[in-house]
Design an enzyme around this catalytic site. Sequence first.
Site, short mmCIF file in Angstrom:
data_model
loop_
_atom_site.label_atom_id
_atom_site.label_comp_id
_atom_site.label_asym_id
_atom_site.label_seq_id
_atom_site.Cartn_x
_atom_site.Cartn_y
_atom_site.Cartn_z
N HIS A 1 0.84 -1.20 0.00
CA HIS A 1 0.00 0.00 0.00
C HIS A 1 0.88 1.25 0.00
O HIS A 1 0.68 2.18 0.78
CB HIS A 1 -0.97 -0.03 1.19
CG HIS A 1 -2.06 -1.05 1.02
ND1 HIS A 1 -3.26 -0.77 0.42
CD2 HIS A 1 -2.09 -2.37 1.34
CE1 HIS A 1 -4.01 -1.87 0.39
NE2 HIS A 1 -3.33 -2.85 0.93
N TYR B 1 3.78 -4.22 9.81
CA TYR B 1 3.66 -2.77 9.60
C TYR B 1 4.79 -2.04 10.34
O TYR B 1 5.33 -1.05 9.83
CB TYR B 1 2.31 -2.25 10.10
CG TYR B 1 1.10 -2.80 9.41
CD1 TYR B 1 1.20 -3.50 8.21
CD2 TYR B 1 -0.17 -2.65 9.96
CE1 TYR B 1 0.07 -4.01 7.57
CE2 TYR B 1 -1.30 -3.15 9.32
CZ TYR B 1 -1.18 -3.83 8.14
OH TYR B 1 -2.29 -4.33 7.53
#
EC number: 1.11.1.-
Length: 321
Positions: A45, A313
Site C-alpha cells: 500500500h 507494519y
Amino acid sequence: MSVACLGAQMLGDPAARAQDKPVPEQIVDVMNRLWGQHPGMRANHAKGVVVEGSFAPSPDGAALSASPLFAGGPVPVTVRFSDATGIPTIADGSPQANPHGMAVKFKLSDGGEMDIVANSLKFFPVATGEEFRDMLQAAAESGPGAPKPTRLEQFVAAHPAALKAVQSVQTPASLARETYNGIDAFVFVSRDGKRQPFRFRIDPDEGAEHLDAEAAAAKQPDFLMKEIAERVSSRPVVFHLKAQLAQAGDPTSDPTKPWPEDRRIVELGRITLTRPAPDSATAEKSLLFLPQNLTAGVEQSDDPLIDARNAAYAVSFGRRQ
C-alpha cells in the site's frame, strides 16, 4: 494473479538466512522482492493520500464498549486511502491496485489514539502470517516463464479462499464510494464486562460504486488519489463506522471465513472528512497505523493475523524511516 519476480542477488544462502528471521520480517522482505525497494515508502500500500476530518460517535457504540472513543463528543481523525502493492507509481485502475485501503487514526480527547486498518476485501486470502508469507513467496516465484503449474497456482489450489478473496474486489469509482472491511475480529468490552466479538466495517454514505475492468483501465493513473482530494476540498465526505456482531459459533480466529450477512450490524458513528492533509507526502511518512493500537473497551481476539499484521507494519515503518 501472476506477478513478475524481482529477486535480488545475495551472498550466501538467502533461503537459509530468511528462515532465521521472524515471519513479519520475512513478509516485508518478500514484498520488497515482488515490488522493489522504494526508499521512504511502505512495503505494501505504498501509494496513498492523507485526508482529515472528525468522528462523531453514536449511542450504540457506548452501549457495546467502554472505549473513550464512544463516550464523548466528536474527535479528530486522520485517514489514509491507498492502493495495494509496494509500487508507488501503480495506476489506480490497475487490477493489482486492489484491494484499496482505508486506515483511520482517531485522536482521543485524553491524548490517546486508536487505529482501524481496513481494506476493500470482503475477507482475507489466508488465515495466518505464515500463510501470507508463503502466498507472497509463491507469487514471487511465478513470474513469466515459470514452469506450470506455477508455485502460485499450486498455492491457490491448496488455499481456495485466496482466489475467492481476490475476486471479491473491484476498482471503485471513487475512494469515497467504496466499502472498507476490518477483516480481523476484535472484542468489545462493555462497562459491565460483557464481551462481544465483532468486525469493523466502514460504509460510504453515498453507497458503493465500482468500475468494470475496461472502464478502470481507461482512467488516468492517479484518478482516485486526485479525485478524493478534490472531493473533500469541495464538500464533506461521510462514512458510517459499523460493527458486525458475531453470534455463538462464528469463527473469530480465521479471517478467511466471513460471518453470515444476517448478523446484526450496529452503527458506531460517522466519519466526516473535510480537507486534504496540508502536505500529504510528508504526513504519510510519519503515519503508522497499527491494528493493535486500541483503547480500553476494545480488545484483540484470537485471530493470529492481527499480530502478524501489526509486526509487519512496524518493520515496514522502521525501514522507510
